[in-house]
Motif scaffolding. Structure first.
Motif, PDB file in Angstrom:
ATOM      1  N   ASN A 126       0.845  -1.185   0.000  1.00 51.90           N
ATOM      2  CA  ASN A 126       0.000   0.000   0.000  1.00 51.90           C
ATOM      3  C   ASN A 126       0.893   1.253   0.000  1.00 51.90           C
ATOM      4  OD1 ASN A 126       0.848   0.497   2.632  1.00 51.90           O
ATOM      5  ND2 ASN A 126      -0.888  -0.589   3.529  1.00 51.90           N
ATOM      6  N   TYR A 127       0.247   2.421   0.075  1.00 51.40           N
ATOM      7  CA  TYR A 127       1.011   3.666  -0.054  1.00 51.40           C
ATOM      8  C   TYR A 127       2.140   3.769   0.975  1.00 51.40           C
ATOM      9  CZ  TYR A 127       2.136   8.633   0.177  1.00 51.40           C
ATOM     10  OH  TYR A 127       2.812   9.822   0.213  1.00 51.40           O
ATOM     11  N   LEU A 128       1.793   3.539   2.235  1.00 51.65           N
ATOM     12  CA  LEU A 128       2.812   3.727   3.266  1.00 51.65           C
ATOM     13  C   LEU A 128       3.907   2.670   3.172  1.00 51.65           C
ATOM     14  CD1 LEU A 128       0.824   4.865   6.431  1.00 51.65           C
ATOM     15  CD2 LEU A 128       2.451   6.179   5.056  1.00 51.65           C
ATOM     16  N   GLN A 129       3.503   1.438   2.860  1.00 52.26           N
ATOM     17  CA  GLN A 129       4.512   0.372   2.701  1.00 52.26           C
ATOM     18  C   GLN A 129       5.432   0.668   1.523  1.00 52.26           C
ATOM     19  OE1 GLN A 129       1.682  -2.812   2.318  1.00 52.26           O
ATOM     20  NE2 GLN A 129       1.824  -3.414   4.466  1.00 52.26           N
ATOM     21  N   SER A 130       4.860   1.166   0.433  1.00 55.19           N
ATOM     22  CA  SER A 130       5.679   1.509  -0.727  1.00 55.19           C
ATOM     23  C   SER A 130       6.663   2.613  -0.377  1.00 55.19           C
ATOM     24  CB  SER A 130       4.802   1.998  -1.889  1.00 55.19           C
ATOM     25  OG  SER A 130       3.851   1.035  -2.237  1.00 55.19           O
ATOM     26  N   MET A 131       6.138   3.631   0.307  1.00 55.11           N
ATOM     27  CA  MET A 131       6.998   4.735   0.729  1.00 55.11           C
ATOM     28  C   MET A 131       8.150   4.207   1.572  1.00 55.11           C
ATOM     29  SD  MET A 131       6.941   7.988   0.328  1.00 55.11           S
ATOM     30  CE  MET A 131       5.991   9.300  -0.339  1.00 55.11           C
ATOM     31  N   ARG A 132       7.781   3.442   2.585  1.00 53.45           N
ATOM     32  CA  ARG A 132       8.759   3.043   3.588  1.00 53.45           C
ATOM     33  C   ARG A 132       9.813   2.093   3.020  1.00 53.45           C
ATOM     34  NH1 ARG A 132       7.751  -0.761   8.357  1.00 53.45           N
ATOM     35  NH2 ARG A 132       9.904  -1.174   8.903  1.00 53.45           N
ATOM     36  N   HIS A 133       9.391   1.111   2.233  1.00 58.73           N
ATOM     37  CA  HIS A 133      10.333   0.076   1.813  1.00 58.73           C
ATOM     38  C   HIS A 133      10.967   0.337   0.453  1.00 58.73           C
ATOM     39  CE1 HIS A 133       9.306  -2.511   5.184  1.00 58.73           C
ATOM     40  NE2 HIS A 133       8.037  -2.234   4.940  1.00 58.73           N
ATOM     41  N   VAL A 134      10.304   1.110  -0.372  1.00 56.90           N
ATOM     42  CA  VAL A 134      10.780   1.249  -1.752  1.00 56.90           C
ATOM     43  C   VAL A 134      11.187   2.680  -2.089  1.00 56.90           C
ATOM     44  CG1 VAL A 134      10.129   1.001  -4.181  1.00 56.90           C
ATOM     45  CG2 VAL A 134       9.387  -0.707  -2.497  1.00 56.90           C
ATOM     46  N   ILE A 135      10.318   3.639  -1.804  1.00 55.35           N
ATOM     47  CA  ILE A 135      10.554   4.990  -2.309  1.00 55.35           C
ATOM     48  C   ILE A 135      11.510   5.773  -1.404  1.00 55.35           C
ATOM     49  CG2 ILE A 135       9.474   7.137  -3.055  1.00 55.35           C
ATOM     50  CD1 ILE A 135       8.740   4.668  -4.752  1.00 55.35           C
ATOM     51  N   LEU A 136      11.195   5.831  -0.110  1.00 51.87           N
ATOM     52  CA  LEU A 136      12.017   6.668   0.768  1.00 51.87           C
ATOM     53  C   LEU A 136      13.494   6.247   0.824  1.00 51.87           C
ATOM     54  CD1 LEU A 136       9.687   7.684   3.755  1.00 51.87           C
ATOM     55  CD2 LEU A 136      10.414   9.029   1.781  1.00 51.87           C
ATOM     56  N   PRO A 137      13.793   4.944   0.894  1.00 51.63           N
ATOM     57  CA  PRO A 137      15.225   4.607   0.918  1.00 51.63           C
ATOM     58  C   PRO A 137      15.975   5.136  -0.302  1.00 51.63           C
ATOM     59  CG  PRO A 137      13.901   2.677   1.448  1.00 51.63           C
ATOM     60  CD  PRO A 137      12.934   3.746   1.029  1.00 51.63           C
ATOM     61  N   GLN A 138      15.304   5.148  -1.445  1.00 46.49           N
ATOM     62  CA  GLN A 138      15.960   5.663  -2.648  1.00 46.49           C
ATOM     63  C   GLN A 138      15.995   7.187  -2.641  1.00 46.49           C
ATOM     64  OE1 GLN A 138      14.948   3.531  -6.413  1.00 46.49           O
ATOM     65  NE2 GLN A 138      13.562   2.373  -5.117  1.00 46.49           N
ATOM     66  N   ALA A 139      14.883   7.791  -2.178  1.00 43.14           N
ATOM     67  CA  ALA A 139      14.833   9.260  -2.119  1.00 43.14           C
ATOM     68  C   ALA A 139      15.872   9.778  -1.134  1.00 43.14           C
ATOM     69  CB  ALA A 139      13.434   9.721  -1.722  1.00 43.14           C
ATOM     70  N   LEU A 140      16.072   9.014  -0.058  1.00 45.06           N
ATOM     71  CA  LEU A 140      17.014   9.433   0.979  1.00 45.06           C
ATOM     72  C   LEU A 140      18.421   9.596   0.414  1.00 45.06           C
ATOM     73  CD1 LEU A 140      16.616   9.896   3.997  1.00 45.06           C
ATOM     74  CD2 LEU A 140      17.652   7.674   4.395  1.00 45.06           C
ATOM     75  N   ARG A 141      18.819   8.639  -0.398  1.00 45.65           N
ATOM     76  CA  ARG A 141      20.155   8.731  -1.000  1.00 45.65           C
ATOM     77  C   ARG A 141      20.297  10.000  -1.822  1.00 45.65           C
ATOM     78  NH1 ARG A 141      22.376   3.558  -4.050  1.00 45.65           N
ATOM     79  NH2 ARG A 141      23.857   5.162  -4.679  1.00 45.65           N
TER      80      ARG A 141
END
Ligand SMILES: Nc1ncnc2c1ncn2[C@@H]1O[C@H](COP(=O)(O)OP(=O)(O)O)[C@@H](O)[C@H]1O
Ligand SMILES: [Mg+2]
Lengths: 218, 242
Positions: A126-141
């Motif tokens: 879902n949105y939050l799971q996608s953010m947490r596991h997929v999007i944010l780790p990449q955005a963080l870099r």
């Protein structure tokens, strides 16, 4: 009035520089916390919420930090709140920082390719799971170099807190100048103080940026 | 009863009507190849099947369950319909095994050790057992796509959708991915694949569907469809790709 030695000047400036560092840390940590919440709301909230966040960001990006400090300090007094220079400066700088970080981070989240969202979604996240596991780790870099770079702006921004009577590096310099009338010496030291705080950070930001793009994120 | 049953599917993007009423039934274990010109709506059709796009009209059933609307959460959907993209879309910050384990652990709440066992199993199936600790950037395109297939299989879907799974690959890497898909077909996996590999469509699929201007223009078993096209559009298309 020349009973101030150079060492006295430097010592006083160093003592005041502590408060520049503390105020910068408060603004940066507070701004990062508020900015993170704003980024998530901006990306995934309901439409009116997204508009509100955008308005907030535009407001703080579109007005001088000096005015924000005045409003936080004198405006609060008008509204009947008795706020100290400490509180006003912390609040104004935190809000200012959060608006800029929100904008920087939104850009980083949007820079993650849409295929990543789709892959996550197709796998059932879902949105939050996608953010947490997929999007944010990449955005963080992507976000680390511009975030470190922006911290330099925060440090320099704290100088403006001197106008509401907050005694940090710049205010201490002004006060010492009033006592010694040696503006050139004093403000050279003040500038040097800021440089010593800021230069390593901008160098570090540049190093991180090179490393990020050198390695290639994908 | 058909496993997948699509009735009168319509989809527009603004003024542009991309799907103009698609009817399709796919049996369990069937391999359906969708062919057609670029822009004919093939990707949009697949994306409607797993609700990456929401259609405007019509129904999609999976066995006896409505798949569209609000009747299935993304989590449930992913355990029914898997998807493989042209551009792989592996998660670059995760190792191969973590790519494959993510959805079982996060979505299905499978215990880590069990998820790892499943991941190793599906990675073995696609011939990637020796790369489980590599990162996507260290793999060739063909290897990445095989991992992407394994990642989809780890959710144990009833149907696997592939949108031009080999189109982004160098010619010498196409074969290894097609072989994996062929193995899946032989094992009885239900596959709906959009493909430009006509030989593959002919040799592996049970049925070929030719899409043209948002409709299923012609469909049938590969041998008849390729050798005796009934419409000039299909004849022309076949001539243009072989
Ligand atoms: N998200 C979208 N927004 C607007 N138009 C789209 C979108 N996705 C696809 N289209 C249009 O729909 C038509 C069919 O596209 P697509 O399903 O990708 O075809 P195919 O996969 O057969 O090449 C094309 O004209 C394409 O430009
Ligand atoms: Mg397509």
């Amino acid at each position: 009035m020349t009973d101030f030695t150079t060492w006295d000047i430097v010592r006083n400036l160093l003592l005041a520089a502590r408060w520049t560092v503390v105020l910068s840390l408060i603004a940066f940590i507070g701004g990062a916390a508020v900015g993170l919440v704003l980024t998530l709301l901006r990306m995934g909230g309901l439409r009116p919420v997204r508009w509100l966040v955008r308005g907030y960001v535009d407001l703080f990006q579109g007005t001088p930090l000096l005015m924000q400090l005045f409003l936080a300090y004198f405006g609060a007094a008008v509204l009947g709140f008795d706020v100290s220079a400490w509180t006003a400066a912390s609040v104004a700088l935190t809000l200012f920082t959060s608006a800029f970080l929100c904008d920087i981070w939104r850009g980083c989240v949007e820079a993650v390719p849409s295929g990543q969202w789709q892959a996550a979604r197709v796998l059932g996240l879902n949105y939050l799971q996608s953010m947490r596991h997929v999007i944010l780790p990449q955005a963080l870099r992507l976000a680390v170099p511009p975030t470190v770079g922006f911290s330099v702006q925060v440090i320099k921004g704290t100088a403006l807190a001197s106008v509401i009577g907050f005694v940090e590096l710049t205010k201490a310099g002004t006060m010492l100048n009033n006592a010694t009338f040696e503006p050139f010496t004093i403000f050279t030291f003040v500038a040097l103080g800021y440089f010593i705080l800021c230069y390593p950070l901008s160098r570090y930001a540049r190093y991180l940026e090179r490393r990020l793009y050198g390695a290639g994120i994908r | 009863m058909a496993l997948v049953s699509v009735k009168d599917l319509h989809k527009s993007f603004g003024e542009l009507e991309v799907l103009k009423g698609i009817d399709l039934e796919v049996e369990a274990g069937e391999v359906v190849a969708i062919i057609g010109r670029s822009g004919s709506g093939k990707s949009t059709f697949l994306r409607c099947l797993n609700q990456l796009e929401h259609h405007d009209w019509g129904t999609i059933q999976l066995a006896d369950q409505r798949l569209d609307g609000t009747s299935m959460t993304p989590g449930e959907l992913s355990q029914n319909v898997g998807m493989v993209f042209q551009s792989f879309n592996l998660f670059p910050h995760k190792s191969v095994i973590d790519n494959v384990m993510l959805a079982p652990v996060v979505v299905k709440q499978t215990p880590k050790s069990e998820a790892r066992r499943i991941a190793e199993e599906v990675l073995a199936k696609v011939g990637m057992s020796d790369k489980i600790d590599s990162y996507p950037a260290q793999l060739s395109g063909g290897q990445q796509q095989r991992v992407a297939i394994a990642r989809a299989l780890a959710m144990n879907p009833k149907v696997l959708l592939c949108d031009e799974a080999t189109s982004a690959l160098d010619p010498e890497l196409v074969g290894e991915v097609l072989r994996v898909l062929e193995d899946l077909a032989k094992e009885g996996m239900t596959l709906i694949l959009v493909t430009h590999e006509m030989k593959f469509a002919r040799d592996v699929s049970h049925r070929v569907v030719f899409m043209h201007q948002g409709r299923i223009h012609e469909s049938g078993p590969p041998e008849t469809l390729f050798t005796r096209p009934q419409t000039p559009e299909l004849a022309q298309f076949i001539a243009s790709v072989v």
